[in-house]
Scaffold this active site. Structure first.
Site, mmCIF file in Angstrom:
data_model
loop_
_atom_site.group_PDB
_atom_site.id
_atom_site.type_symbol
_atom_site.label_atom_id
_atom_site.label_comp_id
_atom_site.label_asym_id
_atom_site.label_seq_id
_atom_site.Cartn_x
_atom_site.Cartn_y
_atom_site.Cartn_z
ATOM 1 N N GLU A 12 45.074 4.331 37.186
ATOM 2 C CA GLU A 12 43.649 4.658 37.221
ATOM 3 C C GLU A 12 43.314 5.974 36.527
ATOM 4 O O GLU A 12 42.145 6.232 36.240
ATOM 5 C CB GLU A 12 43.172 4.682 38.674
ATOM 6 C CG GLU A 12 43.232 3.313 39.336
ATOM 7 C CD GLU A 12 42.900 3.326 40.811
ATOM 8 O OE1 GLU A 12 42.467 2.284 41.324
ATOM 9 O OE2 GLU A 12 43.077 4.374 41.467
ATOM 10 N N ASP A 201 39.388 -7.333 41.553
ATOM 11 C CA ASP A 201 39.596 -8.565 42.315
ATOM 12 C C ASP A 201 38.336 -8.831 43.131
ATOM 13 O O ASP A 201 37.447 -7.979 43.199
ATOM 14 C CB ASP A 201 40.821 -8.445 43.227
ATOM 15 C CG ASP A 201 40.655 -7.322 44.245
ATOM 16 O OD1 ASP A 201 40.065 -7.585 45.310
ATOM 17 O OD2 ASP A 201 41.102 -6.184 43.983
#
Length: 233
Positions: A12, A201
Site C-alpha cells: 500500500e 474485494d
C-alpha cells in the site's frame, strides 16, 4: 508544510515510496517511516502494520515526531455498498468503529467512551478531492464514492459480520482495519485528515481470493489518487 501519509502494508505504500526522488528511512517501534518529497511536497510516509493498534501507534509517533499538518490514509478496503466494484475509490467523509460496544453505558454502538461516535474527514480536503476526482474518473471504468467507512480488527467476509455491520451502520460504504484508529489519533492531535482507499474485494466469501489478486491494483489506484491530491495541497 509536512504531509503525513499512512498505509498498513508494504504493497500500500510501495508506489508512493518509489515516487520519492530520495528517501530517508526511520524505524521506530516497528513502524517504518519514509521521509522525502512527492509532487514537490514534503512527505512523511508510514508503513504502520495491519490493525487498529499498529495504526494508532504509528499515527501517534508520526504526530509527535514529525508534526504533519495533514494526515492522509491510503490503501485497500472491502466494498459493502451496492454497485461498488474492485478498483473503485472510497473517500470517507465519516468513520466509525464496527467492533466497539459500550452501549450499556449510554454510548452509541461503535463509540469509544469520551470520543465522538463518528470521525469527520476534513471538509477542505474532501472538497479538493471531490473536484479532482470528478475529472480524474470522468473517462474511467471506475468511480469515486463518498461516505461512511467502518473499521474492524477483523477481515470482513462472513454473512454474520455483514449483518452486524449493516444493522448498526446501514449506510456503510466500505470496511477495513485501520482508518478509524488513524482518524481518532488525528482528532486527538487536532490534525486535519482524509481517508482515501480503493476497493480490493467486496467483503464476501470470495474476499480473500479477491484481496490477494487485486491488492496491487487497489494500492495503485489509491496511491495515484493521493498523488493527484498532493498537487493541490
Amino acid at each position: 508544510m509536512t504531509i503525513g501519509i499512512i498505509g498498513a502494508m508494504e504493497e500500500e505504500v510501495e508506489l508512493l515510496k518509489n515516487s520519492m526522488p530520495s528517501v530517508e528511512e526511520i524505524v521506530i517501534g516497528g513502524a517504518k517511516f519514509y521521509v522525502g518529497e512527492i509532487a514537490g511536497k514534503e512527505v512523511v510516509l508510514l508503513e504502520s502494520g495491519i490493525g487498529k493498534v499498529n495504526a494508532a501507534l504509528g499515527t501517534t509517533l508520526m504526530a509527535d515526531r514529525f508534526k504533519p499538518e495533514v494526515i492522509i490514509n491510503t490503501g485497500s478496503a472491502g466494498g459493502m455498498a451496492e454497485g461498488l466494484a474492485v478498483g473503485d475509490v472510497i473517500i470517507s467523509d465519516r468513520l466509525a468503529y464496527g467492533d466497539v460496544d459500550v452501549t450499556e453505558f449510554g454510548y452509541t454502538y461503535g463509540q469509544v467512551p469520551r470520543m465522538p461516535a463518528f470521525y469527520q474527514g476534513d471538509a477542505v480536503l474532501l472538497k479538493k478531492a471531490e473536484t479532482i476526482y470528478r475529472e480524474y474518473f470522468a473517462a474511467s471504468e471506475n468511480k469515486a464514492v463518498y461516505g461512511l467507512v467502518v473499521t474492524n480488527d477483523s477481515f470482513i467476509m462472513r454473512p454474520d459480520q455483514h449483518e452486524t455491520i449493516r444493522t448498526f451502520f446501514p449506510d456503510v460504504k466500505a470496511v477495513e482495519m485501520e482508518a478509524a484508529a488513524i482518524a481518532q489519533v488525528a482528532y486527538q492531535f487536532d490534525i486535519p485528515f482524509l481517508i482515501i482507499r480503493a476497493i480490493s474485494d467486496l467483503a464476501n466469501q470470495e474476499a480473500t481470493i479477491s484481496f490477494d489478486e487485486f491488492i496491487h491494483l487497489a494500492a495503485k489506484q489509491s496511491a495515484t489518487c493521493i498523488i493527484e491530491l498532493l498537487k493541490t495541497i
